[in-house]
Design a protein around this motif. Structure first.
Motif, PDB file in Angstrom:
ATOM      1  N   ILE A 286       0.861  -1.192   0.000  1.00  0.00           N
ATOM      2  CA  ILE A 286       0.000   0.000   0.000  1.00  0.00           C
ATOM      3  C   ILE A 286       0.897   1.241   0.000  1.00  0.00           C
ATOM      4  CG2 ILE A 286      -1.769   1.265   1.282  1.00  0.00           C
ATOM      5  CD1 ILE A 286      -2.479  -1.531   2.536  1.00  0.00           C
ATOM      6  N   ARG A 287       0.695   2.090  -0.995  1.00  0.00           N
ATOM      7  CA  ARG A 287       1.477   3.320  -1.126  1.00  0.00           C
ATOM      8  C   ARG A 287       0.701   4.470  -0.500  1.00  0.00           C
ATOM      9  NH1 ARG A 287       1.416   6.189  -5.963  1.00  0.00           N
ATOM     10  NH2 ARG A 287       0.651   4.242  -6.890  1.00  0.00           N
ATOM     11  N   ILE A 288       1.393   5.232   0.370  1.00  0.00           N
ATOM     12  CA  ILE A 288       0.756   6.353   1.062  1.00  0.00           C
ATOM     13  C   ILE A 288       1.506   7.623   0.685  1.00  0.00           C
ATOM     14  CG2 ILE A 288       0.080   7.280   3.314  1.00  0.00           C
ATOM     15  CD1 ILE A 288       0.849   4.130   4.107  1.00  0.00           C
ATOM     16  N   ARG A 289       0.767   8.622   0.220  1.00  0.00           N
ATOM     17  CA  ARG A 289       1.401   9.863  -0.218  1.00  0.00           C
ATOM     18  C   ARG A 289       1.513  10.832   0.958  1.00  0.00           C
ATOM     19  NH1 ARG A 289      -2.355  10.325  -5.667  1.00  0.00           N
ATOM     20  NH2 ARG A 289      -1.502   8.472  -6.703  1.00  0.00           N
ATOM     21  N   GLY A 290       2.716  10.881   1.532  1.00  0.00           N
ATOM     22  CA  GLY A 290       2.971  11.777   2.656  1.00  0.00           C
ATOM     23  C   GLY A 290       3.424  13.146   2.196  1.00  0.00           C
ATOM     24  N   GLU A 291       3.601  14.053   3.144  1.00  0.00           N
ATOM     25  CA  GLU A 291       4.024  15.410   2.799  1.00  0.00           C
ATOM     26  C   GLU A 291       5.422  15.444   2.193  1.00  0.00           C
ATOM     27  OE1 GLU A 291       1.502  15.823   6.632  1.00  0.00           O
ATOM     28  OE2 GLU A 291       2.995  14.450   5.807  1.00  0.00           O
ATOM     29  N   LYS A 292       6.241  14.462   2.553  1.00  0.00           N
ATOM     30  CA  LYS A 292       7.630  14.455   2.094  1.00  0.00           C
ATOM     31  C   LYS A 292       7.926  13.263   1.182  1.00  0.00           C
ATOM     32  CE  LYS A 292       8.831  18.089   4.388  1.00  0.00           C
ATOM     33  NZ  LYS A 292       9.282  19.328   3.725  1.00  0.00           N
ATOM     34  N   GLY A 293       6.928  12.799   0.454  1.00  0.00           N
ATOM     35  CA  GLY A 293       7.152  11.670  -0.442  1.00  0.00           C
ATOM     36  C   GLY A 293       6.295  10.479  -0.061  1.00  0.00           C
ATOM     37  N   ASP A 294       6.521   9.388  -0.782  1.00  0.00           N
ATOM     38  CA  ASP A 294       5.705   8.192  -0.577  1.00  0.00           C
ATOM     39  C   ASP A 294       6.229   7.339   0.566  1.00  0.00           C
ATOM     40  OD1 ASP A 294       4.119   8.958  -2.663  1.00  0.00           O
ATOM     41  OD2 ASP A 294       5.037   7.616  -4.136  1.00  0.00           O
ATOM     42  N   TYR A 295       5.272   6.791   1.316  1.00  0.00           N
ATOM     43  CA  TYR A 295       5.554   5.784   2.334  1.00  0.00           C
ATOM     44  C   TYR A 295       4.871   4.497   1.890  1.00  0.00           C
ATOM     45  CZ  TYR A 295       7.028   9.474   5.593  1.00  0.00           C
ATOM     46  OH  TYR A 295       7.668  10.516   6.199  1.00  0.00           O
ATOM     47  N   TYR A 296       5.307   3.374   2.451  1.00  0.00           N
ATOM     48  CA  TYR A 296       4.697   2.093   2.094  1.00  0.00           C
ATOM     49  C   TYR A 296       4.348   1.322   3.359  1.00  0.00           C
ATOM     50  CZ  TYR A 296       6.136   2.917  -2.697  1.00  0.00           C
ATOM     51  OH  TYR A 296       6.284   3.449  -3.953  1.00  0.00           O
ATOM     52  N   ALA A 297       3.154   0.727   3.335  1.00  0.00           N
ATOM     53  CA  ALA A 297       2.734  -0.198   4.382  1.00  0.00           C
ATOM     54  C   ALA A 297       2.552  -1.559   3.722  1.00  0.00           C
ATOM     55  CB  ALA A 297       1.431   0.257   5.030  1.00  0.00           C
ATOM     56  N   GLU A 298       3.038  -2.615   4.391  1.00  0.00           N
ATOM     57  CA  GLU A 298       2.979  -3.953   3.813  1.00  0.00           C
ATOM     58  C   GLU A 298       2.449  -4.949   4.842  1.00  0.00           C
ATOM     59  OE1 GLU A 298       6.954  -4.602   2.420  1.00  0.00           O
ATOM     60  OE2 GLU A 298       6.697  -3.334   0.649  1.00  0.00           O
ATOM     61  N   PRO A 299       1.145  -4.875   5.125  1.00  0.00           N
ATOM     62  CA  PRO A 299       0.545  -5.829   6.062  1.00  0.00           C
ATOM     63  C   PRO A 299       0.484  -7.227   5.446  1.00  0.00           C
ATOM     64  CG  PRO A 299      -1.152  -4.490   5.069  1.00  0.00           C
ATOM     65  CD  PRO A 299       0.145  -3.935   4.575  1.00  0.00           C
ATOM     66  N   ILE A 300       0.453  -8.240   6.302  1.00  0.00           N
ATOM     67  CA  ILE A 300       0.465  -9.636   5.850  1.00  0.00           C
ATOM     68  C   ILE A 300      -0.770 -10.362   6.382  1.00  0.00           C
ATOM     69  CG2 ILE A 300       1.686 -11.837   6.070  1.00  0.00           C
ATOM     70  CD1 ILE A 300       4.304 -10.247   6.168  1.00  0.00           C
ATOM     71  N   PHE A 301      -1.376 -11.162   5.486  1.00  0.00           N
ATOM     72  CA  PHE A 301      -2.469 -12.067   5.865  1.00  0.00           C
ATOM     73  C   PHE A 301      -1.956 -13.479   5.622  1.00  0.00           C
ATOM     74  CE2 PHE A 301      -6.131 -14.714   4.844  1.00  0.00           C
ATOM     75  CZ  PHE A 301      -7.014 -14.406   5.866  1.00  0.00           C
ATOM     76  N   LEU A 302      -2.105 -14.355   6.622  1.00  0.00           N
ATOM     77  CA  LEU A 302      -1.577 -15.705   6.435  1.00  0.00           C
ATOM     78  C   LEU A 302      -2.537 -16.730   7.017  1.00  0.00           C
ATOM     79  CD1 LEU A 302      -0.248 -16.798   9.383  1.00  0.00           C
ATOM     80  CD2 LEU A 302       1.459 -15.104   8.790  1.00  0.00           C
ATOM     81  N   ILE A 303      -2.444 -17.913   6.445  1.00  0.00           N
ATOM     82  CA  ILE A 303      -3.177 -19.068   6.966  1.00  0.00           C
ATOM     83  C   ILE A 303      -2.138 -20.103   7.336  1.00  0.00           C
ATOM     84  CG2 ILE A 303      -4.843 -20.894   6.456  1.00  0.00           C
ATOM     85  CD1 ILE A 303      -6.148 -19.000   4.456  1.00  0.00           C
ATOM     86  N   LYS A 304      -2.014 -20.353   8.618  1.00  0.00           N
ATOM     87  CA  LYS A 304      -1.015 -21.284   9.127  1.00  0.00           C
ATOM     88  C   LYS A 304      -1.710 -22.310  10.000  1.00  0.00           C
ATOM     89  CE  LYS A 304       3.117 -21.577  12.045  1.00  0.00           C
ATOM     90  NZ  LYS A 304       3.712 -22.648  11.238  1.00  0.00           N
ATOM     91  N   ASP A 305      -1.435 -23.545   9.696  1.00  0.00           N
ATOM     92  CA  ASP A 305      -2.068 -24.641  10.442  1.00  0.00           C
ATOM     93  C   ASP A 305      -3.590 -24.495  10.425  1.00  0.00           C
ATOM     94  OD1 ASP A 305       0.505 -25.538  11.044  1.00  0.00           O
ATOM     95  OD2 ASP A 305       0.578 -24.372  12.899  1.00  0.00           O
ATOM     96  N   LYS A 306      -4.101 -24.054   9.225  1.00  0.00           N
ATOM     97  CA  LYS A 306      -5.532 -23.905   8.966  1.00  0.00           C
ATOM     98  C   LYS A 306      -6.178 -22.810   9.827  1.00  0.00           C
ATOM     99  CE  LYS A 306      -6.068 -28.710   7.527  1.00  0.00           C
ATOM    100  NZ  LYS A 306      -6.810 -29.986   7.712  1.00  0.00           N
ATOM    101  N   MET A 307      -5.346 -21.926  10.362  1.00  0.00           N
ATOM    102  CA  MET A 307      -5.862 -20.813  11.147  1.00  0.00           C
ATOM    103  C   MET A 307      -5.383 -19.506  10.516  1.00  0.00           C
ATOM    104  SD  MET A 307      -5.287 -22.174  15.055  1.00  0.00           S
ATOM    105  CE  MET A 307      -6.121 -20.748  15.718  1.00  0.00           C
TER     106      MET A 307
END
Length: 843
Positions: A739-760
């Motif tokens: 996810i690219r976020i346009r801040g006052e001093k340029g772009d920032y990035y957020a990289e959240p993770i979704f995972l399925i481990k051991d069927k959870m």
């Protein structure tokens, strides 16, 4: 457990103590016997004893450094002052961080000086080295760490004591007597500065050198060579004055770069305790030169040389006995050595005073009348001024000692060290400085010329006129209107101008005589640098918003400090001031990295890169482990004025064990002024966790959305096979949103993770600290090609800073170098004179 190295170190300590006593006895016998054969025998034994003593002292130092550098944390000294992350140069500085190590450093320098004296002056060797060896015995006793049987009292504090013996009541040692910590406490962050690698050795070399003229003086009184000791002692006194002065000023520069009180001298009792003997030493140098040139001021020289050394011992007592514990943050705690320190002080005080009294009537005195137009008169006035200048500082600094003495005899004392020490001492010292400046300017004309009233007027006319012109320009351009600063400026300018005239006349005829003129020029430059940087320092962070930062802070704090939210510039005093975010300093890379680009690992010295990024020309890849400098956070502050940008990185660390917030300033240096910025308050971790309620939204790839008023775009969703801190099995699935976020001093990035481990299902959010934004990938909706995001927001990052503009402070540092150069020229001349005399058969 490494017992052998500690036992070896303790053996070296005992050896150094015993050999110093043997050396003192042998040299004493060599001084007192008349038979040439016996004298030679005792001299040989004295030299052998001192060689063994010096070897033992070197052995102590090497042994302790082996313990520190090899991280033998079973030893209290290594555990208390070092850790495994410290680079070699800071490991070296841990050597003198504790009391025991600093005594060892002092012992080492005096051992080296003793070796030099043995081989440079044979006539004075026996009496001088008697005094030297006695002083070494007292210093060695400070690190003996021996308990007197039956009495239970301890002589000295050993640097080789085991941690379990120092902390024998700790539960871990009761359960596991052989327990060895994996790491040490580390070095105080404020001491992790390159100046602390070179400042203490220089200062203690200065301490050690004061012993040389003192030893020659005592030897002269002892042998009734009342006049002869001046010649060999004078070069050493000049060397001592230069080194001790340089060490003091190095400490001031360290304070300026590292501490946050906004200056280089705080009139702290520990600072004062070293400043006073240096002033008296400078006075002694002048009276010794006077005697050498005109055979006057011999008694004054004896008194001042002895006083200098006694004041060094008194300073040692003040800073190491614990008596200043409530008055100074820089003093050592009491290790139970206060009684020893008093014995050390009074032994040499009583011995020197008694010998002086016994010989006083025999000491030659000049019958010359000191007229107002004689150099002897002006030197006397200068020496008196320096002594008064020192004792005005010493008396209030000693108030805790007077209180303790009065309390000991049952008298309650309400005396207290001045609350506002800077104002109190500066009020008096400023006028002393004016007198010193004027004497430094006028006195030189008496020094080099036989002069009368009319000739003096003629010589001073041109310097006075030039002084008035320069003075008028400085006052007008610099807007110096405070009358005390006006007078100080006049004195400083006159000192520089008059000594420049003297210097040019000497360079034509006798360059070797120019040391005094050069040194006094340095004094004048220092006066001007102090006047501008202290008197006309401007607070550029002055809060004129009309809003208080917090009611918890004082009026002065709310007035002089500025609250900055990230990327929101404020305009103050012609500067645009902006907070650009928190930064970390990689240990093995230059510059700084954004704190928002990495995440913690649980180890204070390690972080992991969240994504690929480039900082200061170095590329870091996602999941790279980056070694950083501990828990320090640097705050990027940018000040802009007239199209120029000045970027500073003041440091802060939240450290409850060391008093809460530890901060160090950053300084942007220009020719005309320093921009000095330090952090006053920061967000606490508990405040960072004050997140808003989760807001959910569904977005598609490429779709824009808003979070905390920032435009965001979901650029991509990618499957990943490596998640930091999570072990993925073949059947597990993990995807990362970019996810690219346009801040006052340029772009920032957020990289959240979704995972399925051991069927959870599991979710790892990503935080963009700079923007006060946390994004979570909550779910995936393949039927609509949408992705559920969770948005949490909080108050944007902020910091409270204080920024100052310190004009013409470089005059102070340049003046320091010029002063040291003057000492060097004068010392070189005296050494050459002494060598010529030796070549002719005189010592």
């Amino acid at each position: 457990m490494h017992y052998l190295i500690g036992d070896l170190g303790h053996l070296f300590v005992i050896t150094s103590f015993i050999t110093s006593l043997v050396t003192a006895f042998a040299y004493f016998k060599a001084t007192t016997v008349n038979d040439l054969e016996k004298k030679t025998f005792w001299l040989h034994n004295g030299r052998t004893g001192f060689y063994l003593h010096a070897a033992a002292v070197v052995g102590i130092c090497v042994t302790l450094f082996v313990i520190i550098s090899n991280h033998y944390f079973e030893y209290h000294y290594a555990y208390n002052y070092s850790d495994r992350k410290l680079p070699v140069y800071y490991l070296i500085s841990t050597f003198w961080n504790g009391q025991e190590g600093s005594f060892m450093l002092w012992l080492f320098w005096q051992a080296m000086l003793g070796l030099v004296l043995i081989h440079t002056n044979k006539f004075w060797e026996a009496p001088v080295m008697t005094v030297f060896a006695l002083v070494q015995a007292f210093l060695a006793s400070m690190i003996l760490g021996v308990v007197i049987p039956g009495l239970g009292s301890k002589i000295g504090s050993s640097p080789f004591i085991l941690l379990r013996d120092a902390m024998h009541e700790a539960p871990i040692f009761m359960a596991q007597p052989e327990f060895v910590p994996k790491d040490g406490n580390g070095l105080n962050p404020l001491l992790q500065n390159y100046w602390m690698v070179i400042h203490p050795p220089t200062l203690f070399l200065g301490f050690a050198t004061t012993l040389v003229p003192f030893s020659f003086c005592i030897a002269g009184l002892w042998l009734k060579k009342y006049q002869d000791w001046i010649r060999p002692a004078l070069p050493w006194a000049l060397f001592s004055g230069a080194v001790l002065g340089l060490g003091i000023l190095m400490g001031g520069y360290w304070a300026y770069e590292t501490l946050n009180f906004g200056g280089y001298w705080n009139w702290d009792p520990v600072e004062n305790a070293i400043y006073v003997p240096w002033l008296v030493l400078v006075g002694a140098i002048h009276t010794m030169i006077t005697y050498k040139n005109s055979e006057t001021a011999l008694k004054a020289s004896i008194v001042l040389v002895i006083t200098t050394f006694i004041l060094i011992l008194y300073a040692t007592f003040l800073t190491r006995s614990g008596v200043l514990g409530d008055a100074s943050v820089h003093s050592f705690t009491d290790l139970g050595l206060s009684g020893q320190l008093l014995i050390y002080l009074f032994f040499f005080l009583i011995a020197a005073v008694a010998l002086s009294i016994a010989r006083w009537r025999e000491i030659p005195s000049s019958e010359k009348e000191a007229s107002t137009y004689s150099r002897e008169f002006w030197i006397f006035i200068g020496a008196v001024t320096l002594c008064l200048m020192g004792f005005q500082v010493l008396l209030p600094t000693s108030i805790p000692v007077w209180n303790k003495i009065l309390h000991g005899i049952g008298i309650t004392s309400n005396l207290a060290i001045p609350g506002d020490q800077i104002t109190f001492y500066s009020r008096f010292q400023l006028w002393f400085a004016v007198v010193v400046g004027l004497l430094s300017g006028v006195g030189q004309f008496f020094w080099w010329k036989k002069i009368d009233k009319d000739q003096l007027k003629k010589e001073l006319t041109v310097p006075v006129l030039i002084t008035l012109i320069i003075f008028a320009l400085i006052v007008t351009i610099g807007q110096v209107y405070t009358y005390t600063y006006v007078i100080l400026t006049l004195a400083g300018v006159f000192t520089v101008v008059s000594n420049t005239k003297i210097l040019f006349s000497l360079l034509k005829s006798s360059p070797g005589l120019s040391g005094g003129a050069v040194a006094h020029m340095g004094v004048g430059m220092m006066l001007l640098g102090i006047m501008f940087s202290a008197g006309y320092s401007k607070i550029v962070s002055l809060n004129n918003t009309g809003m208080r930062i917090s009611n918890e802070f004082s009026e002065d704090f709310n007035r002089d400090n500025l609250l900055l939210f990230i990327n929101e510039p404020r305009t103050m005093w012609g500067y645009d001031i902006e907070f650009l975010g928190e930064r970390l300093e990689p240990r093995h890379h230059g510059g700084y990295i954004r704190k928002s680009d990495v995440m913690p690992t649980g180890d204070r010295d390690l972080v992991v890169a969240k994504r690929n990024f480039t900082a200061n020309g170095t590329t870091f890849k996602a999941n790279d482990t980056i070694d950083i400098r501990g828990e320090n956070t640097f705050y990027e502050i940018q000040l802009r004025k007239n199209g120029r940008a000045y970027t500073l990185y003041p440091r802060a660390q939240i450290n409850p064990e060391m008093g809460g917030l530890l901060v160090s300033p950053d300084i942007y240096r220009t020719v005309s002024a320093d921009l000095y910025t330090h952090v006053s308050s920061v967000m606490k971790p508990s405040e960072e966790e004050a997140w808003s309620k989760l807001e959910e939204m569904n977005v598609k790839i490429g779709q824009q959305f808003y979070a905390n008023d920032y435009v965001c775009v979901l650029d991509s969703i990618d499957r990943v096979f490596d998640v930091n801190g999570v072990h993925l099995n073949p059947e597990d699935v993990a995807v990362k949103a970019k996810i690219r976020i346009r801040g006052e001093k340029g772009d920032y990035y957020a990289e959240p993770i979704f995972l399925i481990k051991d069927k959870m299902a599991g979710r790892i959010p990503d935080e963009v600290a700079d923007l006060g934004l946390r994004i979570t990938l909550l779910n995936i909706h393949p039927e609509t090609n949408e992705f559920a995001l969770g948005i949490n927001t909080r108050q944007k990052d902020w910091v409270v800073i204080k920024a100052l503009e310190k004009p013409y402070i470089n005059l102070l540092w340049l003046g320091t170098l010029v002063l040291m150069g003057g000492f060097g020229i004068a010392m070189t001349r005296r050494v050459r004179e002494f060598r010529k005399m030796k070549a002719k058969g005189f010592e």
